[in-house]
Scaffold this motif. Structure first.
Motif, PDB file in Angstrom:
ATOM      1  N   LEU A  61      -1.910  -8.161   0.588  1.00 54.26           N
ATOM      2  CA  LEU A  61      -1.426  -7.827   2.076  1.00 54.26           C
ATOM      3  C   LEU A  61      -2.329  -6.768   2.861  1.00 54.26           C
ATOM      4  N   SER A  62      -2.886  -5.938   2.428  1.00 54.86           N
ATOM      5  CA  SER A  62      -3.911  -5.356   3.162  1.00 54.86           C
ATOM      6  C   SER A  62      -4.535  -6.126   3.392  1.00 54.86           C
ATOM      7  N   TYR A  63      -4.894  -6.570   3.703  1.00 55.24           N
ATOM      8  CA  TYR A  63      -6.052  -8.298   3.625  1.00 55.24           C
ATOM      9  C   TYR A  63      -5.071  -8.847   5.290  1.00 55.24           C
ATOM     10  N   TYR A  64      -4.022  -9.691   5.031  1.00 56.16           N
ATOM     11  CA  TYR A  64      -2.901  -9.953   5.843  1.00 56.16           C
ATOM     12  C   TYR A  64      -2.248  -9.511   6.868  1.00 56.16           C
ATOM     13  N   PRO A 115      -3.554  -5.937   8.619  1.00 55.61           N
ATOM     14  CA  PRO A 115      -4.604  -4.723   8.513  1.00 55.61           C
ATOM     15  C   PRO A 115      -3.958  -3.541   9.265  1.00 55.61           C
ATOM     16  N   GLU A 116      -2.929  -3.849  10.399  1.00 53.37           N
ATOM     17  CA  GLU A 116      -2.985  -2.624  11.219  1.00 53.37           C
ATOM     18  C   GLU A 116      -1.804  -2.387  10.212  1.00 53.37           C
ATOM     19  N   ASN A 117      -1.281  -2.730   9.948  1.00 53.69           N
ATOM     20  CA  ASN A 117      -0.116  -1.723   8.870  1.00 53.69           C
ATOM     21  C   ASN A 117      -0.629  -0.690   8.164  1.00 53.69           C
ATOM     22  N   THR A 118       0.093   0.458   7.179  1.00 56.40           N
ATOM     23  CA  THR A 118      -0.083   1.760   6.802  1.00 56.40           C
ATOM     24  C   THR A 118      -0.071   1.577   5.430  1.00 56.40           C
ATOM     25  N   HIS A 119      -0.835   0.871   4.732  1.00 59.13           N
ATOM     26  CA  HIS A 119      -1.131   0.594   3.015  1.00 59.13           C
ATOM     27  C   HIS A 119      -1.557   2.101   2.173  1.00 59.13           C
ATOM     28  N   ILE A 120      -0.666   2.163   1.436  1.00 53.06           N
ATOM     29  CA  ILE A 120      -0.791   3.704   0.526  1.00 53.06           C
ATOM     30  C   ILE A 120      -1.117   2.939  -1.288  1.00 53.06           C
ATOM     31  N   CYS A 121      -1.813   3.332  -1.389  1.00 55.09           N
ATOM     32  CA  CYS A 121      -1.920   2.838  -2.635  1.00 55.09           C
ATOM     33  C   CYS A 121      -1.523   3.902  -4.197  1.00 55.09           C
ATOM     34  N   THR A 122      -0.997   4.425  -4.520  1.00 55.16           N
ATOM     35  CA  THR A 122      -0.817   5.544  -5.775  1.00 55.16           C
ATOM     36  C   THR A 122      -1.406   5.609  -7.244  1.00 55.16           C
ATOM     37  N   TYR A 123      -2.922   4.472  -6.653  1.00 52.58           N
ATOM     38  CA  TYR A 123      -3.922   5.470  -8.000  1.00 52.58           C
ATOM     39  C   TYR A 123      -5.084   5.088  -7.412  1.00 52.58           C
ATOM     40  N   SER A 124      -6.077   5.066  -8.119  1.00 55.54           N
ATOM     41  CA  SER A 124      -7.487   5.228  -7.520  1.00 55.54           C
ATOM     42  C   SER A 124      -8.411   4.628  -8.545  1.00 55.54           C
ATOM     43  N   GLU A 125      -9.359   4.011  -8.335  1.00 57.08           N
ATOM     44  CA  GLU A 125     -10.677   3.910  -8.680  1.00 57.08           C
ATOM     45  C   GLU A 125     -12.038   4.100  -7.693  1.00 57.08           C
ATOM     46  N   ILE A 143      -6.836   1.394   3.395  1.00 52.15           N
ATOM     47  CA  ILE A 143      -5.787   1.098   1.925  1.00 52.15           C
ATOM     48  C   ILE A 143      -6.608   4.033   2.249  1.00 52.15           C
ATOM     49  N   GLU A 144      -5.197   3.444   2.064  1.00 50.38           N
ATOM     50  CA  GLU A 144      -4.892   5.379   1.149  1.00 50.38           C
ATOM     51  C   GLU A 144      -4.757   5.252   0.418  1.00 50.38           C
ATOM     52  N   CYS A 145      -4.964   5.868  -0.752  1.00 48.16           N
ATOM     53  CA  CYS A 145      -4.813   6.601  -1.893  1.00 48.16           C
ATOM     54  C   CYS A 145      -4.423   8.063  -2.103  1.00 48.16           C
ATOM     55  N   ILE A 146      -3.461   7.856  -2.827  1.00 50.01           N
ATOM     56  CA  ILE A 146      -2.578   9.669  -2.652  1.00 50.01           C
ATOM     57  C   ILE A 146      -2.538   9.565  -4.263  1.00 50.01           C
ATOM     58  N   ASN A 147      -1.864  11.057  -4.619  1.00 47.33           N
ATOM     59  CA  ASN A 147      -1.353  10.707  -6.121  1.00 47.33           C
ATOM     60  C   ASN A 147      -0.302  11.018  -5.770  1.00 47.33           C
ATOM     61  N   LYS A 148       0.044  10.068  -7.116  1.00 43.34           N
ATOM     62  CA  LYS A 148       2.089   9.728  -6.946  1.00 43.34           C
ATOM     63  C   LYS A 148       2.632  11.014  -6.343  1.00 43.34           C
ATOM     64  N   ASN A 149       2.335  11.962  -7.326  1.00 43.48           N
ATOM     65  CA  ASN A 149       3.347  13.138  -7.288  1.00 43.48           C
ATOM     66  C   ASN A 149       3.509  13.639  -5.321  1.00 43.48           C
ATOM     67  N   GLU A 150       2.987  13.258  -4.199  1.00 42.19           N
ATOM     68  CA  GLU A 150       2.860  13.453  -3.138  1.00 42.19           C
ATOM     69  C   GLU A 150       3.320  11.854  -1.980  1.00 42.19           C
ATOM     70  N   LEU A 151       3.404  11.395  -2.795  1.00 41.54           N
ATOM     71  CA  LEU A 151       4.033  10.220  -1.983  1.00 41.54           C
ATOM     72  C   LEU A 151       5.705  10.174  -1.518  1.00 41.54           C
ATOM     73  N   SER A 152       6.600  11.109  -1.781  1.00 45.75           N
ATOM     74  CA  SER A 152       7.785  11.621  -0.590  1.00 45.75           C
ATOM     75  C   SER A 152       7.291  12.516  -0.270  1.00 45.75           C
ATOM     76  N   ASN A 153       6.649  12.850   0.090  1.00 44.07           N
ATOM     77  CA  ASN A 153       5.795  13.603   1.338  1.00 44.07           C
ATOM     78  C   ASN A 153       4.756  13.012   2.416  1.00 44.07           C
ATOM     79  N   LYS A 154       4.988  11.449   1.749  1.00 45.01           N
ATOM     80  CA  LYS A 154       3.570  11.292   2.852  1.00 45.01           C
ATOM     81  C   LYS A 154       4.831  10.199   3.749  1.00 45.01           C
ATOM     82  N   ILE A 155       5.856   9.789   3.180  1.00 45.91           N
ATOM     83  CA  ILE A 155       6.658   8.649   3.480  1.00 45.91           C
ATOM     84  C   ILE A 155       7.215   9.119   4.706  1.00 45.91           C
ATOM     85  N   PRO A 156       7.608   8.966   6.199  1.00 41.05           N
ATOM     86  CA  PRO A 156       8.207   9.126   7.413  1.00 41.05           C
ATOM     87  C   PRO A 156       9.895   9.466   7.113  1.00 41.05           C
ATOM     88  N   PRO A 157      10.594   9.924   7.001  1.00 40.76           N
ATOM     89  CA  PRO A 157      11.956   9.782   7.388  1.00 40.76           C
ATOM     90  C   PRO A 157      13.114   8.069   7.796  1.00 40.76           C
TER      91      PRO A 157
END
Length: 453
Positions: free
Chosen positions: A371-374, A376-386, A395-409
């Motif tokens: 879906l990040s390909y289809y 591309p203008e949206n924000t895409h957050i992945c909770t793991y990284s390679e 794609i923005e990779c974040i720590n899963k524990n930071e997820l709640s602070n990353k999403i605007p209300p």
């Protein structure tokens, strides 16, 4: 007699043309799965970045830099990238009209081409935006030239054998294994059966080592990294089925005493060795082998069938060719239905009506690549990284524990996952999930949830 030969020759060209058109007909769609999305994202980087990213992944660079060069000439689009793989398929078929027909005869070339098209998934790989199809071509030509070198001692065959081995090795890691097996066989044959070849073989060995040396250290790093993080967890059942099928077919061919000759023995060893090594490594060391990796030797398998049926009765050979023609047609229809996947088109028709560029997507598995390909203008957050995720620029990779602070209300959030993936606890604890839609992509089904905080 001359008329008969011309008619048989025309038949070869007709078969080649029809099989080529089968593959070409499959490029006119906009469907990609994760690995293909990775390819499309990777080639957007410059050449040096492509190579650096690949050093952290399990892929040599030749296919990707060749595809990037091809796209810079003809444009970056899905049909163009698929067409590049189709050229590899056509090149593989064309061996039947050139090298194979010249050295092994028209009948052998005909059975070879029909078998190439009839191998299950052959057309599927012919339009995959991955390195498989060009690997098949290089491995097949490498094997053919190695065989001709052993039989004819021609210097030209030896040179092409080495060059195509390098091309294969720089194209896919299992193509490297395949040509490694070919080189080992050629060395053993030279030292045990034909001492006249030893000097040329030693020079070939030195050439291949020098030629592949620049990628030796990245390969060692890739192997070490993959041994700890490869997604496969155990032996894949399909890989065992493919191996057993190869053993049975090889045994049937060898029951005919006249088939126990160099071309067939060489082909069987080349086909089965890569599978035996892959299965042993996966079973006893680390899971790194699946059935589709054996596709790199599918051209050699087509040659095995062609060699193995060379001296059978005319009536039986005609029946075999008719059967292969029927299988080719069935494969073309089935692959066409698969490639022109209506599920994704219907999904996008529905989803485009409710999505906006300000929405956020979150992922816990490889669905992020699709879906990040289809979108591309949206924000895409992945909770793991390679490390190789850097190929995806959006794609923005974040720590899963930071997820709640990353999403605007007040942000609209979509959670997407493979239906086989278990929803992680950190997703369930942060969001109320409402299943909105689903779509099929390649061999997987993906669920799309509206995630409410």
């Amino acid at each position: 007699m001359k008329c008969f030969k011309n008619r048989y020759n025309n038949l070869s060209y007709i078969i080649f043309t029809i099989l080529s058109l089968f593959s070409i007909s499959l490029i006119f769609n906009n469907n990609v799965w994760f690995d293909e999305a990775y390819t499309l994202s990777l080639i957007q980087h410059n050449y040096s970045e492509v190579i650096e990213i690949l050093k952290s992944d399990m892929h040599p660079p030749l296919y990707f830099i060749s595809l990037k060069f091809f796209c810079e000439i003809f444009g970056y689009s899905i049909p163009i990238t698929k067409a590049f793989s189709v050229l590899g398929y056509i090149a593989t078929l064309s061996l039947g009209l050139t090298v194979i027909k010249k050295h092994f005869g028209r009948k052998t070339s005909t059975v070879y081409m029909l078998t190439v098209g009839a191998i299950p998934m052959s057309l599927y790989f012919s339009v995959q935006q991955r390195s498989y199809q060009w690997s098949i071509f290089f491995v097949t030509l490498c094997f053919t030239e190695a065989l001709l070198f052993l039989e004819n001692h021609g210097t030209r065959h030896c040179v092409i054998f080495v060059i195509t081995a390098l091309f294969a090795a720089y194209n896919h890691i299992y193509a490297l294994l395949a040509v490694g097996v070919i080189f080992i066989f050629v060395n053993i044959y030279a030292f045990v059966k034909d001492g006249k070849l030893i000097k040329a073989i030693i020079l070939s060995d030195i050439s291949i080592i020098i030629g592949y040396f620049p990628w030796i250290f990245p390969l060692l790093y890739q192997t070490e990294s993959a041994s700890g993080s490869f997604w496969l967890k155990s032996v894949e059942p399909l890989s065992i089925i493919v191996f057993i099928s190869g053993v049975v077919i090889s045994a049937v061919i060898l029951t005919k005493k006249g088939n126990r000759k160099l071309p067939i023995i060489f082909a069987i060893i080349s086909i089965l060795s890569i599978q035996i090594i892959g299965l042993i490594v996966t079973a006893f060391i680390c899971p790194l082998y699946i059935a589709r990796y054996s596709v790199v030797v599918s051209g050699i398998f087509a040659l095995l069938i062609a060699f193995g049926t060379k001296n059978i009765k005319v009536k039986f050979k005609k029946s075999l060719c008719i059967l292969l023609c029927v299988i080719n047609i069935i494969c073309a229809i089935a692959t066409g239905m698969f490639e022109y996947n209506s599920s994704m088109n219907k999904f996008f028709d529905r989803f485009d009506k409710i999505i906006s560029p300000s929405n956020t997507f979150i992922y816990c598995d490889s669905s992020f690549g699709i879906l990040s390909y289809y979108y591309p203008e949206n924000t895409h957050i992945c909770t793991y990284s390679e490390p190789w995720f850097v190929a995806f620029d959006n794609i923005e990779c974040i720590n899963k524990n930071e997820l709640s602070n990353k999403i605007p209300p007040n942000d609209t959030v979509w959670f997407v996952k493979n239906e086989l993936t278990k929803t992680p606890e950190y997703i369930q604890s942060n969001f109320d999930l409402e299943l909105v839609d689903s779509f099929k992509c390649d061999f997987n089904t993906f669920n799309v949830y509206l995630a409410k905080k």
